[in-house]
Design an enzyme around this catalytic site. Structure first.
Site, mmCIF file in Angstrom:
data_model
loop_
_atom_site.group_PDB
_atom_site.id
_atom_site.type_symbol
_atom_site.label_atom_id
_atom_site.label_comp_id
_atom_site.label_asym_id
_atom_site.label_seq_id
_atom_site.Cartn_x
_atom_site.Cartn_y
_atom_site.Cartn_z
ATOM 1 N N HIS A 127 0.795 10.448 -5.257
ATOM 2 C CA HIS A 127 1.931 11.442 -4.557
ATOM 3 C C HIS A 127 3.157 12.015 -5.338
ATOM 4 O O HIS A 127 3.127 12.996 -6.017
ATOM 5 C CB HIS A 127 2.219 11.050 -3.110
ATOM 6 C CG HIS A 127 3.259 12.129 -2.568
ATOM 7 N ND1 HIS A 127 4.261 11.730 -1.833
ATOM 8 C CD2 HIS A 127 2.901 13.452 -2.221
ATOM 9 C CE1 HIS A 127 4.705 12.927 -1.119
ATOM 10 N NE2 HIS A 127 3.949 13.723 -1.486
ATOM 11 N N LEU A 128 4.191 11.068 -5.539
ATOM 12 C CA LEU A 128 5.284 11.339 -6.449
ATOM 13 C C LEU A 128 5.617 10.180 -7.243
ATOM 14 O O LEU A 128 6.984 10.170 -8.008
ATOM 15 C CB LEU A 128 6.548 11.538 -5.166
ATOM 16 C CG LEU A 128 6.203 12.868 -4.871
ATOM 17 C CD1 LEU A 128 7.426 13.052 -3.572
ATOM 18 C CD2 LEU A 128 6.263 14.189 -5.453
ATOM 19 N N CYS A 151 7.329 4.973 -0.078
ATOM 20 C CA CYS A 151 8.144 6.036 -0.333
ATOM 21 C C CYS A 151 7.829 7.275 0.935
ATOM 22 O O CYS A 151 8.526 7.752 1.596
ATOM 23 C CB CYS A 151 8.045 6.634 -1.584
ATOM 24 S SG CYS A 151 8.613 5.518 -2.934
ATOM 25 N N HIS A 152 6.403 7.636 1.052
ATOM 26 C CA HIS A 152 6.078 8.589 1.836
ATOM 27 C C HIS A 152 4.733 8.222 2.825
ATOM 28 O O HIS A 152 4.034 8.925 3.412
ATOM 29 C CB HIS A 152 5.798 9.845 1.042
ATOM 30 C CG HIS A 152 6.815 10.441 0.392
ATOM 31 N ND1 HIS A 152 6.934 10.215 -0.970
ATOM 32 C CD2 HIS A 152 8.083 10.784 0.824
ATOM 33 C CE1 HIS A 152 7.924 10.749 -1.457
ATOM 34 N NE2 HIS A 152 8.701 11.181 -0.318
ATOM 35 N N GLY A 153 4.543 6.898 2.700
ATOM 36 C CA GLY A 153 3.424 6.312 3.506
ATOM 37 C C GLY A 153 1.827 6.420 3.326
ATOM 38 O O GLY A 153 1.094 6.266 4.043
#
Length: 187
Positions: A127-128, A151-153
């Site tokens: 993702h990132l 970070c974002h699950g």
């Protein structure tokens, strides 16, 4: 015919033409050597540095990794996860309907033949670029038992395939070779 005191018009036959040709050839040759002498260091500086060449591949001793355990190592300044899957984790990964996955891949496509229990992936969320949890003792492995990106699950299953969250792709599998039963060369 010209007398000895009369000026001669036109180029002198013989030595004059040869001297001029020699000077032109010498000047062009000297310039060519200068260009080559300047270009060699410029081309040489584009070669990879010694530290980059040293990181081109990385050997990992997997003899101490017990079934169900994972370790984190480094290759090209990025984390790599090496996991020894248990028979239950392999069974769970093979039981998933591949067509239901966002990035459909079987466990067999992500491991080497005959070494299906060894899953080696980059430790970077797609993702990132965060580093997922799941290699350390007691770390959150997420709802699918693989890896969990805090970070974002994003949640990955036991085959490091994306199952939930914003990550678009599975954790990347780098090039690797088993050089023996206990050593893996990544890269």
């Amino acid at each position: 015919m010209a007398t000895p005191n009369e000026p001669v018009s036109g180029p002198i036959e013989g030595d004059g033409v040869r001297r001029r040709d020699f000077i032109n050839i010498a000047a062009v040759s000297f310039a060519g050597v200068g260009v080559a002498a300047a270009a060699i260091p410029l081309v040489y500086q584009m070669n990879p540095s010694a530290d980059v060449l040293a990181m081109a591949s990385s050997e990992v001793d997997i003899s101490k990794i017990q079934p169900g355990q994972a370790i984190k190592t480094v290759w090209r300044k990025q984390p790599v996860f090496v996991r020894n899957l248990t028979p239950a984790e392999i069974k769970a990964a093979n039981a998933v309907d591949v067509s239901s996955l966002r990035d459909p891949q079987t466990l067999a496509e992500r491991t080497k033949p005959g070494k299906q229990n060894w899953l080696i992936t980059m430790g970077v969320c797609t993702h990132l670029g965060c580093i997922p949890l799941g290699t350390g003792e007691g770390e959150n492995r997420g709802p699918f038992g693989g890896y969990f990106c805090p970070c974002h699950g994003s949640a990955y299953d036991t085959a490091a395939r994306i199952r939930q969250g914003p990550a678009p792709l599975n954790l990347k599998v780098p090039e690797y070779v088993f050089t023996s039963d206990t050593v893996v060369t990544i890269g």
